[in-house]
Design an enzyme around this catalytic site. Structure first.
Site, PDB file in Angstrom:
ATOM      1  N   LYS A  43      -4.316   9.380  16.631  1.00 46.44           N
ATOM      2  CA  LYS A  43      -3.885   9.939  17.922  1.00 46.44           C
ATOM      3  C   LYS A  43      -3.736  11.458  17.849  1.00 46.44           C
ATOM      4  CE  LYS A  43      -0.940   5.911  18.838  1.00 46.44           C
ATOM      5  NZ  LYS A  43       0.466   5.528  19.047  1.00 46.44           N
ATOM      6  N   ARG A  88      -8.370  -0.287  -5.840  1.00 43.07           N
ATOM      7  CA  ARG A  88      -7.529  -0.221  -7.030  1.00 43.07           C
ATOM      8  C   ARG A  88      -6.303   0.659  -6.878  1.00 43.07           C
ATOM      9  NH1 ARG A  88     -12.222  -1.628  -8.469  1.00 43.07           N
ATOM     10  NH2 ARG A  88     -12.757  -0.117  -6.901  1.00 43.07           N
ATOM     11  N   THR A  89      -6.499   1.846  -6.361  1.00 41.40           N
ATOM     12  CA  THR A  89      -5.375   2.783  -6.367  1.00 41.40           C
ATOM     13  C   THR A  89      -4.235   2.240  -5.502  1.00 41.40           C
ATOM     14  OG1 THR A  89      -6.922   4.587  -6.708  1.00 41.40           O
ATOM     15  CG2 THR A  89      -4.708   5.199  -6.017  1.00 41.40           C
ATOM     16  N   ARG A 144      -3.246   9.136   0.018  1.00 39.88           N
ATOM     17  CA  ARG A 144      -4.663   9.494  -0.180  1.00 39.88           C
ATOM     18  C   ARG A 144      -5.191  10.061   1.123  1.00 39.88           C
ATOM     19  NH1 ARG A 144      -9.217   5.751  -2.912  1.00 39.88           N
ATOM     20  NH2 ARG A 144      -8.154   6.633  -4.720  1.00 39.88           N
ATOM     21  N   HIS A 146      -7.406  13.781  -8.510  1.00 42.15           N
ATOM     22  CA  HIS A 146      -6.942  12.385  -8.494  1.00 42.15           C
ATOM     23  C   HIS A 146      -6.078  12.162  -9.738  1.00 42.15           C
ATOM     24  CE1 HIS A 146      -6.647   8.218  -7.752  1.00 42.15           C
ATOM     25  NE2 HIS A 146      -7.914   7.902  -7.543  1.00 42.15           N
TER      26      HIS A 146
HETATM   27  C1  NCD Z   1     -12.129   6.874  -7.455  1.00 40.38           C
HETATM   28  C2  NCD Z   1     -11.702   7.736  -6.288  1.00 40.38           C
HETATM   29  O1  NCD Z   1     -11.179   7.228  -5.284  1.00 40.38           O
HETATM   30  O2  NCD Z   1     -11.882   8.939  -6.413  1.00 40.38           O
HETATM   31  N1  NCD Z   1     -11.726   5.540  -7.316  1.00 40.38           N
HETATM   32  C3  NCD Z   1     -10.481   5.190  -7.763  1.00 40.38           C
HETATM   33  O3  NCD Z   1      -9.486   5.666  -7.300  1.00 40.38           O
HETATM   34  N2  NCD Z   1     -10.425   4.318  -8.781  1.00 40.38           N
HETATM   35  C4  NCD Z   1     -13.567   6.999  -7.776  1.00 40.38           C
HETATM   36  C5  NCD Z   1     -14.569   6.713  -6.704  1.00 40.38           C
HETATM   37  O4  NCD Z   1     -14.232   6.382  -5.566  1.00 40.38           O
HETATM   38  O5  NCD Z   1     -15.757   6.811  -7.022  1.00 40.38           O
END
Ligand code: NCD
Length: 306
Positions: free
Chosen positions: A80, A51-52, A101, A129
């Protein structure tokens, strides 16, 4: 330059303004189709995501911009031995804005110190997040109509769940909030989060291990997945993974106007039988993520151009 590393990098007023923009995008998407023309977003994902990353990419494409990036550390030069700082220094030459991320807590902050374009934290380890929190806030606003006077239950892995930490920080700025923290003993909210946001502001809260004992008083129930990838041993994960399962029977005990959120992905913690309950908001929530990220990209690019 403005970055989004921590949800508190945005004031309550800025969040309100972004929510207004996101709502306008939902109503009039055609007005935004060229808002980021010729601009490029890089998505640098050193950890898995559905999703993100995809909602960031969809957001930029719907704003008329372009996207590039990688979706696993193994396909980047991190494999690397390249440092985050070096990767960022290079990517700033290819993109106007970066969503990143990383499994290490603090990596996006380090990146922002090196970067010449805005950095967005798309999740750093078990820490924060903030763009999920923006998604959660847009959902709460659309579904409940307010941020104040809410009893918010957070359930599951409150220790490693980074979405929970950012959501607590964000909600602690509104009046009349009560937190109900529902987790096994081993997965309680870390004390640094509790001290900084809940205790520092004297926000009423209770901690429990039993969802069924408290579900009747909640206005918002935020379910989370037990974060397998952050556990030190598989045995503990297996013991704790199914500690909560939200079922229609438990939903029957809840308020008629409860809303159930989940950042997703779901594993077992919400029975699929709950999906058709009108109070289950998690798939709408995932959709809203794109619109609030559109508002965020526009805001950060605009500030960077000042
Ligand atoms: C979350 C995350 O990555 O922290 N997912 C997300 O971004 N929607 C929650 C999760 O992974 O459980």
């Amino acid at each position: 330059m403005k970055n989004l590393i921590d949800i508190l990098d945005l004031s309550v007023e800025e969040i309100d303004a972004m929510i207004a923009v996101a709502n306008d995008i939902i109503d009039h998407p055609e007005n935004y189709r060229e808002a980021c023309k010729y601009k490029t977003l890089a998505t640098l994902f050193f950890e898995p995501s559905t999703r993100t990353r995809l909602s960031f990419e969809a957001a930029m494409l719907e704003l008329g911009g372009r996207v590039l990036g990688f979706s696993e550390a193994s396909s980047s030069s991190a494999s690397k031995g390249e440092s985050v700082a070096d990767t960022i220094a290079v990517c700033c030459g290819y993109a106007d804005i970066i969503a990143m991320r990383h499994p290490k807590e603090g990596a996006p902050l380090v990146a922002s110190m090196k970067a010449t374009v805005p950095i967005i934290n798309a999740g750093d380890g078990g820490h924060n997040h903030p763009t999920q929190t923006l998604t959660d806030l847009l959902t709460i606003k659309r579904e409940k109509g307010r941020f104040d006077n809410l009893t918010v239950g957070l359930c599951g892995d409150l220790k490693f769940g980074r979405t929970v930490h950012s959501l607590i920080a964000a909600m602690s700025r509104y009046a009349g909030i009560n937190f109900v923290l529902i987790s096994p003993e081993e997965l309680k909210v870390p004390s640094y989060v509790k001290n900084a946001y809940i205790k520092a502001k004297n926000i009423p809260y209770e901690q429990t291990t039993a969802l069924e004992n408290v579900i009747d008083k909640l206005d918002v129930l935020y379910m989370t997945r037990v974060q397998r990838e952050r556990f030190f041993n598989e045995e503990d994960y297996l013991r704790l993974k199914d500690c909560y399962v939200l079922t229609p029977e438990k939903m029957a005990m809840a308020k008629k106007d409860l809303i159930v959120l989940h950042p997703l992905p779901r594993v077992n913690e919400i029975s699929v039988a709950v999906d058709d309950d009108p109070r289950a908001c998690y798939f709408r929530q995932a959709r809203y993520g794109k619109f609030i990220r559109m508002a965020l990209i526009m805001k950060l690019l605009e500030e960077a151009s000042k």
